[in-house]
Motif scaffolding. Structure first.
Motif, PDB file in Angstrom:
ATOM      1  N   MET A 141       0.888  -1.262   0.081  1.00 40.81           N
ATOM      2  CA  MET A 141      -0.006   0.083   0.120  1.00 40.81           C
ATOM      3  C   MET A 141       0.913   1.322   0.016  1.00 40.81           C
ATOM      4  O   MET A 141       1.987   1.243   0.619  1.00 40.81           O
ATOM      5  CB  MET A 141      -1.011  -0.006   1.091  1.00 40.81           C
ATOM      6  N   THR A 142       0.522   2.145  -0.755  1.00 37.77           N
ATOM      7  CA  THR A 142       1.016   3.600  -0.687  1.00 37.77           C
ATOM      8  C   THR A 142       0.851   4.279   0.356  1.00 37.77           C
ATOM      9  O   THR A 142      -0.352   4.545   0.586  1.00 37.77           O
ATOM     10  CB  THR A 142       0.977   3.995  -2.146  1.00 37.77           C
ATOM     11  N   ASN A 143       1.697   4.858   0.816  1.00 34.24           N
ATOM     12  CA  ASN A 143       1.789   5.701   2.247  1.00 34.24           C
ATOM     13  C   ASN A 143       1.532   7.299   1.790  1.00 34.24           C
ATOM     14  O   ASN A 143       2.402   7.772   2.110  1.00 34.24           O
ATOM     15  CB  ASN A 143       2.780   5.360   3.020  1.00 34.24           C
ATOM     16  N   LEU A 144       0.495   7.499   0.716  1.00 35.77           N
ATOM     17  CA  LEU A 144       0.238   8.904   0.312  1.00 35.77           C
ATOM     18  C   LEU A 144      -0.497   9.533   1.528  1.00 35.77           C
ATOM     19  O   LEU A 144      -1.787   9.155   1.888  1.00 35.77           O
ATOM     20  CB  LEU A 144      -0.086   8.920  -0.959  1.00 35.77           C
ATOM     21  N   ASP A 192       4.246  12.847   1.269  1.00 38.89           N
ATOM     22  CA  ASP A 192       3.769  13.874   2.352  1.00 38.89           C
ATOM     23  C   ASP A 192       3.007  15.183   1.983  1.00 38.89           C
ATOM     24  O   ASP A 192       3.579  16.240   1.890  1.00 38.89           O
ATOM     25  CB  ASP A 192       4.941  14.218   3.308  1.00 38.89           C
ATOM     26  N   ASP A 193       1.817  14.983   1.238  1.00 43.34           N
ATOM     27  CA  ASP A 193       1.202  15.864   0.737  1.00 43.34           C
ATOM     28  C   ASP A 193       1.836  16.763  -0.365  1.00 43.34           C
ATOM     29  O   ASP A 193       1.799  18.094   0.114  1.00 43.34           O
ATOM     30  CB  ASP A 193       0.590  16.735   1.872  1.00 43.34           C
ATOM     31  N   GLU A 246      11.076  10.860  -2.875  1.00 40.84           N
ATOM     32  CA  GLU A 246       9.640  10.438  -3.228  1.00 40.84           C
ATOM     33  C   GLU A 246       8.816  10.592  -1.759  1.00 40.84           C
ATOM     34  O   GLU A 246       7.761  10.759  -1.674  1.00 40.84           O
ATOM     35  CB  GLU A 246       9.720   9.020  -3.499  1.00 40.84           C
ATOM     36  N   ALA A 247       9.636  10.411  -0.659  1.00 42.08           N
ATOM     37  CA  ALA A 247       8.826  10.466   0.600  1.00 42.08           C
ATOM     38  C   ALA A 247       8.403  12.129   0.792  1.00 42.08           C
ATOM     39  O   ALA A 247       7.264  12.209   1.440  1.00 42.08           O
ATOM     40  CB  ALA A 247       9.857  10.048   1.661  1.00 42.08           C
TER      41      ALA A 247
END
Length: 457
Positions: A1-4, A348-349, A343-344
């Motif tokens: 799962m993508t942690n977006l 993060d919004d 990418e992090a």
């Protein structure tokens, strides 16, 4: 799962993004009203949601991005009356200009670009549904949405009823049952564009257009709806009202995202203040990539103050990044994943300032690397991260030698460099300096090195 994580205007907090269908993420962004060239304020949401579109495409197998064209609206009618140019000619010409300008900003085109005039039947059907459900009423050839019929109207903007009325910018009319009621359909007179409907010859209100187009192409409820902060009320508030009431309370979008306001040298952009910039005007002064970077230097939810100095600073930043790549043009690279820290930041919004800081670090590291073995992985990371933000896709030589309007041609510059070299060999240093200074006055920088003289604009 993508942690977006995305900030949801509806809840006023940052939330983990959970798509309705992980196999097809669906996003709608309000597009332009095509009556004139796109201005800088139009460009910011295009660039912001282009970053999100690229990010989603890296993490999900399919993304359906819809951005509309509003080609029936009172501003277009006014423009036609003032200029004498037919409406169809205005909308065709300005839509083409919009596409050209957004492409110059390296913005990817949406997957679907619906036009309001091609979705009139869907709008009429939605209005009929709202009337049947007692959420709209006909009055003097107009159809209006009944704001009191929706118990939680105003949940997006969170304004009390009296502020909703004061800020709605809706016509005061005796046929309205409530001052906040807004138009879904209105009559067309004379040569005004119009279509036959159950309520007579007329045209849609602005808000119903987006509800109908979004529903047609993305379904009753989709993942993300985006636009500028100025659209929260009344446009997006009214989209929610129409769509939820037509669909028995089903949400229009799970996540609502809005980019912040744009100012020019700390003032609101205004023709009366002489600080009104179209994208086309700015593209004559700087490359589109520099304008794109200037629009991403602030976090998308924050206000962005634009100035020509900021545009020049963005150009200089890109010069440094392309300069680092220019120095390793012969170094072979293999495809690489987007760097984790970079990418992090975006996950993060869409924290583009932090992502840009990571690009600075990569460019600095590339300049420090001394062997092809050290340079290759850093070069690959810089190019991959740059592409994720829509940067660094040109050959560095093309970037540095890219002609701007009114500047000398490549051939003229090469001829002057050859003349300068001849003057230096003849020990005529005054003439060599004169040529260098003349080129500098035209925005051409020369760099002498062991391999000869290279130049950039």
């Amino acid at each position: 799962m993508t942690n977006l994580l995305l900030h949801n205007t509806l809840t006023r907090q940052k939330e983990k993004f959970e798509p309705i269908d992980a196999k097809n993420v669906r996003m709608y962004v309000c597009g332009p009203t095509v009556y004139d060239f796109a201005h800088l304020g139009n460009a910011r949401p295009v660039v912001v949601f282009d970053i999100l579109y690229r990010l989603l495409k890296r993490h999900y197998p399919r993304v359906t991005y819809v951005r509309n064209i509003t080609d029936v609206e009172d501003k277009i009618m006014v423009k036609s009356k003032e200029s004498g140019e037919p409406i169809e000619s205005i909308t065709k010409r300005t839509t083409q200009a919009y596409h050209e300008d957004m492409a110059a900003l390296n913005a990817l085109p949406p997957d679907i670009e619906p036009r309001a005039t091609q979705h009139i039947p869907q709008m009429i059907k939605m209005i009929e549904t709202l009337i049947a459900k007692s959420h709209a009423y006909e009055a003097e050839k107009h159809v209006l949405f009944s704001v009191p019929s929706m118990a939680n109207y105003g949940e997006l903007s969170r304004k009390p009823h009296d502020e909703l009325i004061a800020g709605a910018r809706v016509d005061v009319a005796p046929y309205k049952k409530d001052p906040a009621d807004f138009v879904l359909w209105k009559p067309s007179m004379g040569d005004q564009p119009g279509w036959d409907s159950p309520w007579g010859h007329g045209r849609p209100g602005w808000h119903i257009e987006c509800s109908a187009m979004a529903g047609e192409h993305l379904g009753t409820t989709f993942d993300i709806h985006g636009g500028g902060l100025d659209l929260i009320f009344p446009h997006h508030e009214n989209e929610i009202a129409q769509s939820r009431c037509a669909h028995d309370g089903a949400p229009l979008a799970r996540v609502w995202m809005h980019n912040g306001f744009l100012t020019i040298d700390k003032d609101k952009m205004s023709k009366s203040l002489g600080n009104f910039f179209t994208v086309r005007q700015l593209l004559a002064k700087a490359p589109g990539e520099a304008l794109r970077l200037a629009l991403l230097t602030a976090h998308y939810r924050q206000p962005l103050d634009f100035s020509e100095a900021a545009l020049e600073k963005a150009k200089q930043t890109l010069d440094r990044w392309y300069g680092a790549l220019r120095g390793v043009s012969a170094v072979h690279i293999e495809p690489t994943a987007v760097p984790h820290a970079f990418e992090a930041a975006l996950l993060d919004d869409l924290n583009t300032p932090n992502a840009i800081a990571e690009l600075h670090e990569m460019a600095n590291a590339l300049n420090r690397a001394s062997t092809p073995a050290e340079q290759a992985p850093i070069k690959a990371q810089l190019l991959t991260a740059g592409a994720a933000l829509g940067f660094l896709q040109q050959d560095p030589e093309v970037w540095f030698k890219g002609a701007m309007a009114g500047g000398p041609s490549d051939t003229d510059i090469e001829t002057q460099i050859a003349a300068r070299l001849a003057a230096r060999k003849a020990r005529d240093f005054a003439e060599a300096d004169r040529i260098r200074d003349a080129l500098a006055a035209q925005g051409i920088t020369l760099e002498d090195g062991p391999g000869g003289t290279i130049w950039r604009r």
